[in-house]
Design an enzyme around this catalytic site. Structure first.
Site, short mmCIF file in Angstrom:
data_model
loop_
_atom_site.label_atom_id
_atom_site.label_comp_id
_atom_site.label_asym_id
_atom_site.label_seq_id
_atom_site.Cartn_x
_atom_site.Cartn_y
_atom_site.Cartn_z
N HIS A 105 0.80 -1.16 -0.09
CA HIS A 105 0.02 -0.02 -0.08
C HIS A 105 0.86 1.34 0.15
O HIS A 105 1.95 1.20 0.59
CB HIS A 105 -1.00 0.02 1.22
CG HIS A 105 -0.32 0.07 2.43
ND1 HIS A 105 -0.30 1.20 3.26
CD2 HIS A 105 0.13 -0.71 3.39
CE1 HIS A 105 0.30 1.39 4.35
NE2 HIS A 105 0.31 -0.14 4.43
N ASP A 107 -0.56 4.38 0.70
CA ASP A 107 -1.10 5.32 1.62
C ASP A 107 -0.41 5.42 2.96
O ASP A 107 0.37 4.25 3.09
CB ASP A 107 -2.71 4.94 1.82
CG ASP A 107 -2.88 3.94 2.47
OD1 ASP A 107 -2.38 2.75 2.04
OD2 ASP A 107 -3.97 3.78 3.07
N ASP A 138 6.26 1.83 6.20
CA ASP A 138 4.93 1.69 6.15
C ASP A 138 4.01 2.27 5.21
O ASP A 138 3.59 3.18 5.41
CB ASP A 138 4.45 1.68 7.69
CG ASP A 138 2.88 1.18 7.79
OD1 ASP A 138 2.59 0.45 6.76
OD2 ASP A 138 2.17 1.32 8.74
N GLU A 172 -5.29 1.22 2.82
CA GLU A 172 -4.83 0.15 3.71
C GLU A 172 -5.16 0.87 5.27
O GLU A 172 -5.69 -0.03 6.07
CB GLU A 172 -3.42 -0.41 3.58
CG GLU A 172 -3.44 -1.64 4.31
CD GLU A 172 -2.94 -1.61 5.68
OE1 GLU A 172 -2.74 -2.50 6.49
OE2 GLU A 172 -2.58 -0.60 5.78
N GLU A 173 -4.52 1.87 5.38
CA GLU A 173 -4.67 2.68 6.68
C GLU A 173 -5.91 3.00 6.98
O GLU A 173 -6.38 3.30 8.06
CB GLU A 173 -3.80 3.81 6.87
CG GLU A 173 -2.08 3.31 6.44
CD GLU A 173 -1.78 2.62 7.62
OE1 GLU A 173 -2.28 1.99 8.42
OE2 GLU A 173 -0.46 2.27 7.45
N ASP A 201 4.53 -5.77 4.75
CA ASP A 201 3.82 -4.81 5.36
C ASP A 201 3.81 -4.90 6.75
O ASP A 201 3.07 -4.35 7.57
CB ASP A 201 2.50 -4.58 4.84
CG ASP A 201 1.82 -3.04 5.33
OD1 ASP A 201 2.55 -2.34 5.76
OD2 ASP A 201 0.70 -3.13 5.18
N HIS A 451 3.56 4.06 12.14
CA HIS A 451 2.52 5.01 12.81
C HIS A 451 3.06 6.03 13.87
O HIS A 451 2.12 6.65 14.23
CB HIS A 451 1.35 4.06 13.59
CG HIS A 451 0.50 3.40 12.39
ND1 HIS A 451 -0.60 2.52 12.92
CD2 HIS A 451 0.97 2.59 11.30
CE1 HIS A 451 -1.00 1.91 11.71
NE2 HIS A 451 0.11 2.11 10.81
C1 LIG Z 1 0.55 -3.59 9.69
C2 LIG Z 1 0.24 -2.53 8.69
N1 LIG Z 1 1.32 -1.90 8.25
C3 LIG Z 1 -0.87 -1.39 9.50
O1 LIG Z 1 -0.23 -0.51 9.75
N2 LIG Z 1 -2.02 -1.99 9.37
C4 LIG Z 1 -3.02 -0.90 9.99
C5 LIG Z 1 -4.57 -1.45 9.38
C6 LIG Z 1 -5.41 -1.11 10.10
C7 LIG Z 1 -6.13 -1.90 10.99
N3 LIG Z 1 -7.29 -1.23 11.56
C8 LIG Z 1 -7.45 0.16 10.58
N4 LIG Z 1 -6.29 0.02 9.68
C9 LIG Z 1 -3.15 -1.39 11.55
O2 LIG Z 1 -2.89 -2.50 11.85
O3 LIG Z 1 -3.49 -0.61 12.28
ZN ZN Z 2 1.10 -0.93 6.52
ZN ZN Z 3 0.14 1.10 8.83
#
Ligand SMILES: C[C@H](N)C(=O)N[C@@H](Cc1c[nH]cn1)C(=O)O
Ligand code: ZN
Ligand code: ZN
Length: 493
Positions: A105, A107, A138, A172-173, A201, A451
């Site tokens: 992803h 984004d 990420d 994805e986020e 990821d 994040h």
């Molecule tokens: C693991 C991946 N890089 C990531 O950060 N995924 C997010 C996806 C998500 C889940 N809920 C909302 N967005 C995460 O695990 O927070």
């Molecule tokens: Zn990610």
């Molecule tokens: Zn993420």
């Protein structure tokens, strides 16, 4: 191919990657400059721009690219926004080769310098061998590392050992909205000849030791809205005579988890499979440096004291986190106001056997129960805007063997076999829709700060990660051919 010519080939590939480090970092710098934050509605145009940039990059490699329009979606406040298209790409169609589909992803999570970043989150900055910037690990860095690896084969005019397919998304986020429907629609066409799926990821468990991931938690995201009157009020004029929405909300949020970290929603642990003794033993044998992990987090103490308990609570048990409150005053200074409407945001990372619709029902019933005891005249609304399922894979699959061998070649050691506490919604979707095996092959280290402020990927991991992917192409091709030759011989015999 003899083993000496195959190692000469590998050497040539690795030398090319080392010699082109600056170009690969320049490519990452261009991508990090785009604030493709899918969470904040006003940045949707940047996400769209990022999808076009990714499409152009793949097209220059000769990939046929299709940006599939997913329509639009409605936000809780009624606003309608276009969804970014999903990029479906194809490069190579040799029937002798396996087809590997890579998902990534482009984004990112929100980031502002004022959040406490040492550098501008949208200007790649290299400090002491680390490449800082939002999306560095990420997931723009790993996506580009895969593309760099493909580019290396093309630049050296080496025959592609596999056929490539790409699924790159920009939501994805924000929960991969619209993606599952697209996968279903493409099941008999785009995905019909895919043999293997690779996702990169997530992160290693350690700062230095590579890992292979065979499971991830799901995520059920909730909004809990409490609405009082029609406008914000002066707390001197009205404080003490009304039921304040923020007090209701704080009581509701406070009822969710106790101080030991245990979720207080009745029934939430009911379907979590009991831990078997042999599974507990697996956790004992995993190398995990608690001190290093604590330093990466920047906290004084974990909720649990042992390695096993910590890993179990990260991978194997659900957790509940509170993310924020919309409508509450959060700027510096004090504004003596009673907000009229507030929305609490929390999510539950769920694990295998937990059912999303059951979780939703348990959450709603629990919050309604707590709220009713407050005798508040305010309006309560609970919704679950996102629900992603957990994923678990079979580590005996060929894909894991190929990935493990490639890791050994590049990093000189066997990987940790790990699960991940975070969520990649598409992992489970891929598995269910395509019935193909999925591997998560991370190249980011545990201290990359996904994040968080000062997100980074190290130059080392970005470049060695590019080599890892190139080595993986060769390994999966070899193992796949062997498998097919063996099954062909069996058929003839
Ligand atoms: C693991 C991946 N890089 C990531 O950060 N995924 C997010 C996806 C998500 C889940 N809920 C909302 N967005 C995460 O695990 O927070
Ligand atoms: Zn990610
Ligand atoms: Zn993420």
């Amino acid at each position: 191919m003899s083993s000496s010519s195959s190692s000469a080939l590998q050497m040539e590939i690795f030398q090319y990657i080392d010699a082109h480090q600056s170009d690969f970092i320049k490519g990452l710098k261009e991508w990090l400059a785009v604030e493709s934050d899918s969470v904040q509605p006003h940045l949707r145009r940047e996400v769209m721009q990022m999808m076009v940039l990714a499409a152009d990059r793949l097209a220059t490699l000769g990939t046929s690219v299709n940006l599939v329009n997913l329509g639009s979606h409605q936000l809780p406040d009624g606003q309608v926004l276009p969804l970014p298209p999903v990029l479906l790409g194809e490069l190579g169609k040799d029937p002798q080769n396996p087809t590997v589909c890579f998902y990534g992803h482009v984004d990112v999570q929100p980031a502002k310098k004022e959040d406490g970043w040492d550098t501008d989150p949208y200007i790649l900055t290299e400090i002491n061998g680390n490449l800082y910037g939002r999306g560095a690990t990420d997931n723009k860095g790993p996506v580009l590392a895969w593309i760099n690896a493909v580019e290396t084969f093309r630049a050296l005019k080496i025959a592609m050992p596999v056929n490539f397919k790409f699924v790159i998304e920009g939501m994805e986020e924000a929960g991969s909205l619209g993606l599952e429907k697209l996968l279903e629609e493409e099941k008999q066409s785009f995905f019909s000849d895919v043999d293997y799926i690779v996702i990169s990821d997530n992160l290693w468990l350690s700062n230095k030791k590579p890992a292979l991931t065979y499971g991830s938690r799901g995520n059920a995201c909730f909004f809990v809205e409490v609405e009082g009157g029609s406008k914000d009020l002066h707390s001197g004029t009205f404080g003490g005579i009304i039921h304040e929405p923020l007090l209701d909300l704080i009581a509701l949020l406070d009822s969710l988890v106790d101080s030991t970290g245990r979720i207080q929603i009745p029934g939430i642990y009911d379907s979590v499979a009991a831990l078997r003794e042999e599974e507990r033993k697996l956790y004992e044998s995993i190398e995990f440096d608690l001190e290093e992990h604590r330093n990466n987090c920047g906290v004084k103490k974990f909720l649990y004291g042992s390695k096993e308990e910590i890993l179990l609570h990260l991978w194997r048990y659900p957790s509940l986190s509170i993310h924020g409150i919309e409508g509450a005053f959060h700027e510096p200074g004090i504004k003596t106001v009673i907000p009229a409407k507030v929305i609490g945001k929390f999510s539950i990372r769920q694990v295998p056997n937990m059912d999303l619709s059951v979780v939703k029902k348990q959450v709603v019933e629990h919050l309604e129960g707590v709220f009713s005891k407050r005798n508040s005249p305010n309006k309560l609304k609970v919704s679950m805007p996102l629900g992603a399922k957990p994923w678990l894979a079979d580590v005996d699959d060929l894909l894991y063997k190929a990935a493990r061998r490639a890791i050994k070649t590049v990093f000189g050691e066997d990987p940790d076999f790990i699960r991940d506490g975070s969520t990649i919604p598409v992992a489970r979707m891929f598995q269910t829709v395509t019935q193909k095996s999925v591997v998560m092959l991370p190249i980011g280290a545990a201290d990359d700060g996904e994040h968080s402020q000062n997100e980074k990927i190290s130059r080392h991991n970005y470049i060695e990660g590019t080599k890892l992917f190139a080595a993986f192409f060769l390994e999966i091709s070899k193992l796949h051919q062997n498998l097919h030759e063996t099954s062909h011989t069996k058929t003839i015999n």
